[in-house]
Structure formats: structure tokens, C-alpha cells
Design a protein around this motif. Structure first.
Motif, PDB file in Angstrom:
ATOM      1  N   GLU A 173       0.814  -1.223   0.000  1.00 44.93           N
ATOM      2  CA  GLU A 173       0.000   0.000   0.000  1.00 44.93           C
ATOM      3  C   GLU A 173       0.845   1.269   0.000  1.00 44.93           C
ATOM      4  O   GLU A 173       0.544   2.238  -0.690  1.00 44.93           O
ATOM      5  N   PHE A 174       1.937   1.270   0.778  1.00 43.31           N
ATOM      6  CA  PHE A 174       2.732   2.484   0.948  1.00 43.31           C
ATOM      7  C   PHE A 174       4.034   2.483   0.156  1.00 43.31           C
ATOM      8  O   PHE A 174       4.840   3.401   0.274  1.00 43.31           O
ATOM      9  N   GLY A 175       4.287   1.454  -0.630  1.00 38.33           N
ATOM     10  CA  GLY A 175       5.487   1.414  -1.460  1.00 38.33           C
ATOM     11  C   GLY A 175       6.764   1.141  -0.685  1.00 38.33           C
ATOM     12  O   GLY A 175       7.830   1.626  -1.061  1.00 38.33           O
ATOM     13  N   ALA A 176       6.670   0.360   0.373  1.00 36.62           N
ATOM     14  CA  ALA A 176       7.863   0.015   1.158  1.00 36.62           C
ATOM     15  C   ALA A 176       8.585  -1.162   0.513  1.00 36.62           C
ATOM     16  O   ALA A 176       7.975  -2.181   0.216  1.00 36.62           O
ATOM     17  N   ALA A 177       9.875  -0.996   0.307  1.00 41.34           N
ATOM     18  CA  ALA A 177      10.688  -2.072  -0.258  1.00 41.34           C
ATOM     19  C   ALA A 177      11.347  -2.897   0.843  1.00 41.34           C
ATOM     20  O   ALA A 177      11.576  -4.089   0.683  1.00 41.34           O
ATOM     21  N   THR A 178      11.671  -2.226   1.958  1.00 39.32           N
ATOM     22  CA  THR A 178      12.317  -2.913   3.076  1.00 39.32           C
ATOM     23  C   THR A 178      11.664  -2.492   4.389  1.00 39.32           C
ATOM     24  O   THR A 178      11.067  -1.422   4.477  1.00 39.32           O
ATOM     25  N   VAL A 179      11.811  -3.366   5.383  1.00 42.26           N
ATOM     26  CA  VAL A 179      11.378  -3.038   6.738  1.00 42.26           C
ATOM     27  C   VAL A 179      12.523  -3.346   7.690  1.00 42.26           C
ATOM     28  O   VAL A 179      13.357  -4.203   7.418  1.00 42.26           O
ATOM     29  N   GLY A 231      12.859 -15.128  14.039  1.00 40.73           N
ATOM     30  CA  GLY A 231      11.488 -15.048  13.526  1.00 40.73           C
ATOM     31  C   GLY A 231      11.255 -13.819  12.672  1.00 40.73           C
ATOM     32  O   GLY A 231      10.596 -13.884  11.626  1.00 40.73           O
ATOM     33  N   LEU A 232      11.796 -12.688  13.082  1.00 32.76           N
ATOM     34  CA  LEU A 232      11.611 -11.440  12.333  1.00 32.76           C
ATOM     35  C   LEU A 232      12.363 -11.469  11.007  1.00 32.76           C
ATOM     36  O   LEU A 232      11.852 -10.995   9.988  1.00 32.76           O
ATOM     37  N   ARG A 233      13.575 -12.022  11.008  1.00 30.07           N
ATOM     38  CA  ARG A 233      14.343 -12.104   9.754  1.00 30.07           C
ATOM     39  C   ARG A 233      13.618 -12.962   8.729  1.00 30.07           C
ATOM     40  O   ARG A 233      13.708 -12.723   7.527  1.00 30.07           O
ATOM     41  N   ALA A 234      12.861 -13.957   9.184  1.00 28.25           N
ATOM     42  CA  ALA A 234      12.158 -14.865   8.277  1.00 28.25           C
ATOM     43  C   ALA A 234      10.915 -14.229   7.649  1.00 28.25           C
ATOM     44  O   ALA A 234      10.397 -14.749   6.659  1.00 28.25           O
ATOM     45  N   ARG A 245       7.544 -12.564   0.630  1.00 29.25           N
ATOM     46  CA  ARG A 245       6.638 -11.429   0.788  1.00 29.25           C
ATOM     47  C   ARG A 245       7.148 -10.237  -0.021  1.00 29.25           C
ATOM     48  O   ARG A 245       8.243 -10.271  -0.561  1.00 29.25           O
ATOM     49  N   ALA A 246       6.336  -9.179  -0.061  1.00 26.37           N
ATOM     50  CA  ALA A 246       6.622  -8.011  -0.894  1.00 26.37           C
ATOM     51  C   ALA A 246       7.676  -7.083  -0.315  1.00 26.37           C
ATOM     52  O   ALA A 246       7.853  -5.983  -0.808  1.00 26.37           O
ATOM     53  N   PHE A 247       8.386  -7.487   0.717  1.00 25.76           N
ATOM     54  CA  PHE A 247       9.401  -6.627   1.321  1.00 25.76           C
ATOM     55  C   PHE A 247      10.592  -7.465   1.755  1.00 25.76           C
ATOM     56  O   PHE A 247      10.482  -8.668   1.957  1.00 25.76           O
ATOM     57  N   GLU A 248      11.737  -6.800   1.866  1.00 23.48           N
ATOM     58  CA  GLU A 248      12.953  -7.423   2.389  1.00 23.48           C
ATOM     59  C   GLU A 248      13.117  -6.964   3.836  1.00 23.48           C
ATOM     60  O   GLU A 248      12.693  -5.865   4.190  1.00 23.48           O
ATOM     61  N   VAL A 249      13.755  -7.785   4.644  1.00 26.47           N
ATOM     62  CA  VAL A 249      14.000  -7.429   6.039  1.00 26.47           C
ATOM     63  C   VAL A 249      15.441  -6.986   6.199  1.00 26.47           C
ATOM     64  O   VAL A 249      16.369  -7.686   5.793  1.00 26.47           O
ATOM     65  N   ARG A 250      15.620  -5.809   6.772  1.00 26.59           N
ATOM     66  CA  ARG A 250      16.946  -5.289   7.086  1.00 26.59           C
ATOM     67  C   ARG A 250      17.442  -5.970   8.366  1.00 26.59           C
ATOM     68  O   ARG A 250      16.689  -6.689   9.008  1.00 26.59           O
ATOM     69  N   PRO A 251      18.680  -5.728   8.769  1.00 24.20           N
ATOM     70  CA  PRO A 251      19.159  -6.321  10.017  1.00 24.20           C
ATOM     71  C   PRO A 251      18.250  -5.949  11.195  1.00 24.20           C
ATOM     72  O   PRO A 251      17.756  -4.827  11.283  1.00 24.20           O
ATOM     73  N   VAL A 252      18.008  -6.920  12.057  1.00 25.58           N
ATOM     74  CA  VAL A 252      17.178  -6.701  13.242  1.00 25.58           C
ATOM     75  C   VAL A 252      18.050  -6.017  14.297  1.00 25.58           C
ATOM     76  O   VAL A 252      19.192  -6.410  14.532  1.00 25.58           O
TER      77      VAL A 252
END
Length: 187
Positions: A101-107, A129-132, A137-144
Motif C-alpha cells: 500500500e505504501f510502497g515500502a521495499a524494506t522493513v 522469527g523477524l528475519r524470516a 513477501r513483498a518486502f525485504e527485512v533489514r538487520p534486526v
């Protein structure tokens, strides 16, 4: 102040090197719209938002394709000591909808909890769990990141906590996602 004094005032221009400007003036607030390219940038960005832990909660921050922070953050209070896998999966689905919805590529995720900077076993489980959540999904996860009483640090895979920057001078992994389009160039 008179009209002439207002007209005679020169406007301050932004510094050419914002990182050097912040280092020379510790009271200066970092630009919230500056791109957050790597782990050090991410830690600095989070330190400006959550400098030390106040309560147990999970922060979710969103970034666009150019690594610019989106004006959207989700703090979740009252998270359990041990993450529930089904609840995390549902949260990942909700985040995918928000990212689309908001155009986020990473979280980026920040686990905030009162206590020492060293990772607890529950922190390790949360980090894994968060890295997985970015898989499929439509976004990549940055380092926790982990925010404790002593500030913000990275919560590496398998729960290792590394405070920035690495003292041995070894470069840290980039938080910038590698996309398939960056690897495969079709004719």
C-alpha cells in the motif's frame, strides 16, 4: 524584528556532508528523510528515534526503494517474551499489505526491552522469527536491531549482538537488499 532585518537575514544552507555535521554538533537532529543505506546508517536512524529502552515492545520501520524512511512506524507494546510463530506469520502478512500500500521495499525491526545489551535467548528467537518474515513477501527485512539500556545494537543471525561499528575494522554487511533485477539483467 523589523521587516528589513528579516530581509537582510541569510538562510542557512544544509551541510554538504550531513554525517560530518552531526558528528561536529552532537545536539543536531539527523535528517529524517536522509537515505539509510547500511547498518551504521540504520543504527543512527534508530538511535534518533529510540535512544534507549523504556519498555518491552517491537518497532517496525519502513523504507522505500531508495532507502528513504517512510513516515510510518508501527510500535507494538506488550509483546511476549517468546514469539508465537503463527502470530508472527500473521504480522508478516499484515506488513506485506502495508508495504504494498505504501510502497515500502524494506522493513527494519527494533526489539526494545529494558536490560543489558547482550542478547537473551528470547531475543535470539525474536531475531530469527523477524528475519524470516521477508521470505516470499513483498518486502525485504533489514538487520534486526536490539534496543536496551545501553542503546542500540545489531542482533545478528543466531542471536549474536554486535554493537556498531565493528572494533576489528571488518566491514559490516549492508542492509541494502539485493533484488533479482540487480543480479539478472535481461536483454
Amino acid at each position: 524584528m523589523t521587516l528589513t532585518s528579516v530581509l537582510d537575514t541569510t538562510l542557512d544552507r544544509p551541510p554538504a556532508d550531513p554525517v560530518a555535521a552531526i558528528a561536529s554538533d552532537p545536539g543536531r537532529v539527523p535528517d529524517p528523510h536522509a537515505p539509510v543505506h547500511d547498518v551504521d546508517d540504520l543504527v543512527r536512524h534508530v538511535e534518533a528515534i529510540v535512544p534507549s529502552a523504556v519498555r518491552r515492545q517491537l518497532w517496525t520501520l519502513f523504507f522505500d526503494d531508495d532507502d528513504v524512511p517512510l513516515p510510518l512506524m508501527v510500535p507494538l507494546e506488550g509483546i511476549p517474551e517468546v514469539p508465537d510463530t503463527a502470530a508472527l506469520d500473521h504480522y508478516g502478512d499484515a506488513l506485506a499489505a502495508v508495504a504494498t500500500e505504501f510502497g515500502a521495499a524494506t522493513v527494519a525491526f527494533v526489539l526494545e526491552r529494558v536490560g543489558a545489551a547482550s542478547a537473551h535467548p528470547s531475543d535470539r528467537r525474536w531475531g530469527d522469527g523477524l528475519r524470516a518474515l521477508g521470505r516470499g513477501r513483498a518486502f525485504e527485512v533489514r538487520p534486526v536491531l536490539l534496543c536496551g539500556d545501553e542503546g542500540v545494537s545489531t542482533l545478528g543471525p543466531s542471536g549474536g549482538t554486535r554493537v556498531r561499528p565493528s572494533p576489528d575494522g571488518v566491514p559490516q554487511a549492508s542492509s541494502r537488499p539485493v533484488r533479482l533485477v540487480d543480479i539478472v539483467r535481461l536483454p
